[in-house]
Design a protein around this motif. Structure first.
Motif, short mmCIF file in Angstrom:
data_model
loop_
_atom_site.label_atom_id
_atom_site.label_comp_id
_atom_site.label_asym_id
_atom_site.label_seq_id
_atom_site.Cartn_x
_atom_site.Cartn_y
_atom_site.Cartn_z
N LEU A 102 0.88 -1.35 0.13
CA LEU A 102 0.08 -0.10 0.00
C LEU A 102 0.74 1.21 0.00
O LEU A 102 2.07 1.24 0.51
N ARG A 135 2.10 4.98 1.02
CA ARG A 135 2.00 5.77 2.39
C ARG A 135 1.05 7.07 2.35
O ARG A 135 1.90 7.84 1.89
N TRP A 136 -0.16 6.97 2.77
CA TRP A 136 -0.81 7.94 2.80
C TRP A 136 -1.45 8.51 3.98
O TRP A 136 -1.31 7.63 4.99
N GLU A 171 -4.22 9.12 5.21
CA GLU A 171 -5.63 8.44 5.59
C GLU A 171 -6.02 7.70 4.33
O GLU A 171 -5.83 8.21 3.04
N TYR A 172 -6.66 6.48 4.59
CA TYR A 172 -7.21 5.65 3.30
C TYR A 172 -8.65 5.45 3.33
O TYR A 172 -9.44 5.60 4.32
N THR A 185 -6.90 6.00 9.28
CA THR A 185 -5.47 6.53 9.30
C THR A 185 -4.67 5.50 9.47
O THR A 185 -3.28 5.82 9.49
N ASP A 186 -5.09 4.19 9.62
CA ASP A 186 -4.01 2.99 10.14
C ASP A 186 -3.86 2.31 8.90
O ASP A 186 -4.75 1.49 8.23
N ARG A 187 -2.47 2.30 8.26
CA ARG A 187 -2.31 1.64 7.28
C ARG A 187 -2.56 -0.05 7.29
O ARG A 187 -2.82 -0.76 6.29
N ASP A 188 -2.06 -0.36 8.76
CA ASP A 188 -2.46 -1.89 8.79
C ASP A 188 -3.82 -2.28 8.60
O ASP A 188 -4.29 -3.21 7.90
#
Length: 271
Positions: free
Chosen positions: A112, A114-115, A117-118, A135-138
């Motif tokens: 993914l 790195r932003w 917020e997703y 906001t949690d990439r995981d």
């Protein structure tokens, strides 16, 4: 008098507040409209001069069945919009092939970007179903992986903060003519309810938004009774397509005087 079916699902009186407005405008154009459930096996679709796909909002869980229905109808009547358009439009992977600026999209649960917020959603969905904002990439990756494990294509996009200030701009076209545009309330704003998400206000689109929308339409050769093109602005201020609605969009007919009449005129032209 021409007769056209207004294809819906379930009881339209409980979920479709545009039906009566549309049918009344059709009658003004000499078109008699009949409300029919798309999945009713007893309907004789050949009895209609055209079948207009409208509030078929249960198709997501039955897409194969729905697409088979569009092909059957097209063999015996005029389907608007056409079956080929609907098949392509009900899978949002079409965004990869539009050839115009779109919201950046990562199509996998792996690596993914790195932003800050997703937004993660399936490519076949409607009404923000199975969609998360985080906001949690995981967590974003886990949701995308769960979609993949279920045989669905994930869409991972950055959440654009400016959507909350400017909103999404939806341009509504009937037979390729711009009817009206609205500013839609962002669907993923915390605390919003379903009723809030239906709110909108009439907006005059900017020239660059109209230019982008009409570039999208120009690339589609088939007849289009209706099209709704949803745009946002990227961080650099340029417009981008977030969604192209050619299957069963809400058309915001109540927001613009004359919109229902414009839809009816377009239908008459295409019969």
């Amino acid at each position: 008098m021409a007769t056209c079916a207004y294809a819906t699902f379930d009881d339209p009186d409980t979920h479709d507040d545009e039906r009566e407005l549309a049918l009344a405008a059709w009658r003004e154009q000499g078109i008699e409209g009949g409300t029919e459930r798309w999945d009713d096996p007893g309907v004789d679709w050949s009895a209609y001069d055209a079948v207009v796909v409208r509030s078929v909002w249960d198709y997501v869980d039955r897409r194969a069945e729905f697409l088979a229905w569009t092909r059957r109808v097209e063999q015996v009547s005029r389907l608007l919009n056409p079956a080929s358009v609907i098949e392509a439009n009900t899978d949002k992977t079409y965004l990869r092939d539009l050839g115009v600026p779109t919201v950046p999209t990562h199509w996998s649960a792996h690596d993914l970007p790195r932003w800050d917020e997703y937004v993660v959603k399936p490519a076949i969905s409607a009404g923000a179903r199975d969609t998360i904002r985080t906001t949690d990439r995981d967590r974003a990756g886990a949701h995308a992986a769960a979609l993949e494990a279920a045989g669905r294509t994930p869409m991972v996009q950055p959440y654009l903060d400016m959507v909350e200030a400017e909103g999404e701009t939806s341009l509504v076209y009937f037979n390729r003519r711009l009817s009206h545009a609205v500013r839609r309330t962002p669907m993923l704003t915390p605390g919003m309810t379903g009723a809030d998400n239906a709110r909108a206000e009439v907006r005059t689109p900017a020239p660059d938004q109209v230019e982008l929308a009409e570039k999208v339409l120009a690339a589609i050769p088939q007849a289009l009774l209706y099209a709704r093109i949803d745009l946002v602005r990227l961080p650099d201020g340029s417009p981008a397509v977030i969604e192209l609605e050619l299957t069963e969009p809400y058309l915001y007919l109540r927001y613009e005087p004359g919109a229902a009449a414009s839809l009816a005129t377009a239908l008459r032209e295409l019969l």
